[in-house]
Design a protein around this motif. Structure first.
Motif, PDB file in Angstrom:
ATOM      1  N   LEU A 188      -8.908   9.199  -2.143  1.00  0.00           N
ATOM      2  CA  LEU A 188      -8.420   7.963  -2.770  1.00  0.00           C
ATOM      3  C   LEU A 188      -8.592   8.029  -4.288  1.00  0.00           C
ATOM      4  O   LEU A 188      -7.740   7.566  -5.037  1.00  0.00           O
ATOM      5  N   ASP A 189      -9.697   8.620  -4.720  1.00  0.00           N
ATOM      6  CA  ASP A 189      -9.927   8.801  -6.157  1.00  0.00           C
ATOM      7  C   ASP A 189      -8.854   9.696  -6.763  1.00  0.00           C
ATOM      8  O   ASP A 189      -8.339   9.443  -7.844  1.00  0.00           O
TER       9      ASP A 189
ATOM     10  N   LEU B 105      -6.275   6.237   4.921  1.00  0.00           N
ATOM     11  CA  LEU B 105      -7.035   5.214   5.646  1.00  0.00           C
ATOM     12  C   LEU B 105      -6.870   5.375   7.153  1.00  0.00           C
ATOM     13  O   LEU B 105      -7.826   5.180   7.919  1.00  0.00           O
TER      14      LEU B 105
ATOM     15  N   ARG C  99      -1.989   6.416   0.479  1.00  0.00           N
ATOM     16  CA  ARG C  99      -3.205   5.622   0.674  1.00  0.00           C
ATOM     17  C   ARG C  99      -3.355   5.212   2.147  1.00  0.00           C
ATOM     18  O   ARG C  99      -4.427   5.358   2.733  1.00  0.00           O
TER      19      ARG C  99
ATOM     20  N   TRP D 198     -19.266   2.169   0.198  1.00  0.00           N
ATOM     21  CA  TRP D 198     -17.805   2.235   0.246  1.00  0.00           C
ATOM     22  C   TRP D 198     -17.448   1.493   1.530  1.00  0.00           C
ATOM     23  O   TRP D 198     -17.685   2.015   2.629  1.00  0.00           O
TER      24      TRP D 198
ATOM     25  N   ALA E  42     -12.643  10.626   2.370  1.00  0.00           N
ATOM     26  CA  ALA E  42     -11.614   9.599   2.114  1.00  0.00           C
ATOM     27  C   ALA E  42     -11.744   9.063   0.693  1.00  0.00           C
ATOM     28  O   ALA E  42     -10.749   8.851  -0.003  1.00  0.00           O
ATOM     29  N   GLU E  43     -12.988   8.872   0.276  1.00  0.00           N
ATOM     30  CA  GLU E  43     -13.240   8.356  -1.075  1.00  0.00           C
ATOM     31  C   GLU E  43     -12.713   9.326  -2.135  1.00  0.00           C
ATOM     32  O   GLU E  43     -12.072   8.921  -3.109  1.00  0.00           O
TER      33      GLU E  43
ATOM     34  N   PHE F  56      -9.216  -5.208  -8.880  1.00  0.00           N
ATOM     35  CA  PHE F  56     -10.272  -5.831  -9.677  1.00  0.00           C
ATOM     36  C   PHE F  56     -11.439  -4.849  -9.831  1.00  0.00           C
ATOM     37  O   PHE F  56     -11.926  -4.299  -8.854  1.00  0.00           O
ATOM     38  N   THR F  57     -11.817  -4.621 -11.050  1.00  0.00           N
ATOM     39  CA  THR F  57     -12.874  -3.633 -11.316  1.00  0.00           C
ATOM     40  C   THR F  57     -13.872  -4.174 -12.325  1.00  0.00           C
ATOM     41  O   THR F  57     -13.486  -4.754 -13.331  1.00  0.00           O
TER      42      THR F  57
ATOM     43  N   VAL G  22      -6.023   2.647 -14.333  1.00  0.00           N
ATOM     44  CA  VAL G  22      -7.379   3.038 -14.680  1.00  0.00           C
ATOM     45  C   VAL G  22      -7.419   3.450 -16.150  1.00  0.00           C
ATOM     46  O   VAL G  22      -6.575   4.208 -16.618  1.00  0.00           O
TER      47      VAL G  22
ATOM     48  N   MET H 116       0.832  -1.185   0.000  1.00  0.00           N
ATOM     49  CA  MET H 116       0.000   0.000   0.000  1.00  0.00           C
ATOM     50  C   MET H 116       0.876   1.246   0.000  1.00  0.00           C
ATOM     51  O   MET H 116       1.844   1.317   0.732  1.00  0.00           O
TER      52      MET H 116
ATOM     53  N   PHE I  80     -10.595  -3.010   5.270  1.00  0.00           N
ATOM     54  CA  PHE I  80      -9.312  -3.104   5.986  1.00  0.00           C
ATOM     55  C   PHE I  80      -9.549  -3.150   7.507  1.00  0.00           C
ATOM     56  O   PHE I  80      -8.710  -3.639   8.253  1.00  0.00           O
TER      57      PHE I  80
ATOM     58  N   LEU J  81      -9.021   8.210   8.257  1.00  0.00           N
ATOM     59  CA  LEU J  81     -10.422   7.777   8.316  1.00  0.00           C
ATOM     60  C   LEU J  81     -10.673   6.966   9.591  1.00  0.00           C
ATOM     61  O   LEU J  81     -11.669   7.167  10.287  1.00  0.00           O
ATOM     62  N   LYS J  82      -9.730   6.099   9.905  1.00  0.00           N
ATOM     63  CA  LYS J  82      -9.835   5.256  11.091  1.00  0.00           C
ATOM     64  C   LYS J  82      -9.883   6.107  12.362  1.00  0.00           C
ATOM     65  O   LYS J  82     -10.618   5.819  13.299  1.00  0.00           O
TER      66      LYS J  82
ATOM     67  N   ARG K 223     -11.564  -4.972 -15.360  1.00  0.00           N
ATOM     68  CA  ARG K 223     -10.113  -4.954 -15.168  1.00  0.00           C
ATOM     69  C   ARG K 223      -9.749  -6.072 -14.191  1.00  0.00           C
ATOM     70  O   ARG K 223     -10.175  -6.066 -13.045  1.00  0.00           O
ATOM     71  N   VAL K 224      -8.996  -7.026 -14.678  1.00  0.00           N
ATOM     72  CA  VAL K 224      -8.621  -8.184 -13.846  1.00  0.00           C
ATOM     73  C   VAL K 224      -7.123  -8.125 -13.561  1.00  0.00           C
ATOM     74  O   VAL K 224      -6.319  -8.072 -14.498  1.00  0.00           O
ATOM     75  N   PRO K 225      -6.743  -8.116 -12.294  1.00  0.00           N
ATOM     76  CA  PRO K 225      -5.303  -8.126 -11.992  1.00  0.00           C
ATOM     77  C   PRO K 225      -4.646  -9.414 -12.489  1.00  0.00           C
ATOM     78  O   PRO K 225      -5.186 -10.497 -12.287  1.00  0.00           O
TER      79      PRO K 225
END
Lengths: 146, 93
Positions: free
Chosen positions: A26-27, A9, A5, B23, A22-23, B77-78, A38, A1, B27, A12-13, A75-77
């Motif tokens: 992250l975007d 997080l 990022r 969302w 946070a969203e 993964f998307t 992307v 990570m 984690f 946010l925690k 999108r597949v890793p």
């Protein structure tokens, strides 16, 4: 990570920022990152790389009466492919031989046992060269790795 | 180093109206899950040794690392499917 990022997080925690903030952050990181993977709309598929990270499948359907058609973007890793092959090692031998037979029937002379180590790396590396474009009147299908 | 996914975004739009917009900070699940696994590890080890004679036990033990690897490799993964009025968006980061 990445540091950014994990920092977001953590914030946010700790309740310093809201979920929506946070969203957004992250975007923003995702957009600015060069290797975020992307696919930007209208962008052409990137040139081939030695070690691709993602397999992209895009289907763009032409809309009726000039409207927007159905768009599919998956999108597949590539790492998931490797993990899947490793998982195949725990498949019972009986099931494995059935899969191998079915593959042979379809004209694919591949065995799960062959897809390990160097051969798997070779396969993944060769995926970097993969680029499939199917263009018809109604839809456009693009498959590529980046 | 492989890390499990941190967040899951899910958005479902039906007839132009947002049905689901989530969302999920998954984690937050990992630390308690890790504690649970560590706490139950002695019991798991005893059970694994007791049933080691059974081929299924060996398969399950052998599959622990690959399954964890598969979960970790889900990052990035998307799935995005949309048309004029509907949309399904799933992203694991």
């Amino acid at each position: 990570m990445s540091d950014d990022r994990s920092q977001i997080l953590n914030m946010l925690k700790e309740g310093k920022i809201s979920v929506s903030e946070a969203e957004e952050l992250l975007d923003a990181i995702g957009k600015s990152s060069d290797d975020s993977g992307v696919v930007k709309k209208g962008a052409s598929p990137p040139s081939s790389r030695k070690n691709p990270k993602y397999l992209h499948i895009k289907v763009e359907e032409a809309g009726k009466n000039g409207g927007k058609g159905e768009n599919v973007n998956i999108r597949v890793p590539i790492q998931l492919l490797r993990a899947g092959v490793k998982l195949a090692s725990v498949i019972p031998d009986k099931a494995k031989s059935k899969v191998d037979t079915a593959l042979k029937d379809k004209g694919l002379n591949i065995s799960f046992d062959d897809l390990e180590g160097d051969k798997l790396n070779e396969l993944v590396e060769s995926l970097a060269e993969l680029s499939i474009d199917i263009d018809s009147e109604d839809e456009k299908v693009t498959i590529f790795c980046e | 180093m492989m890390l499990p996914p941190a967040t899951l975004r899910l958005r479902v739009v039906e007839n132009g109206r947002r049905k689901i917009a989530l969302w999920l900070p998954i984690f937050l699940l990992w630390p308690p899950l890790l504690l649970l696994i560590v706490a139950s590890l002695p019991l798991i080890l005893v059970l694994a040794l007791a049933f080691w004679w059974h081929p299924m036990t060996r398969k399950v033990v052998k599959s622990i690392v690959p399954v964890f690897g598969a979960i970790c490799s889900l990052r990035g993964f998307t799935i995005d499917i949309e048309d004029e009025e509907d949309e399904v968006f799933i992203k694991i980061t």
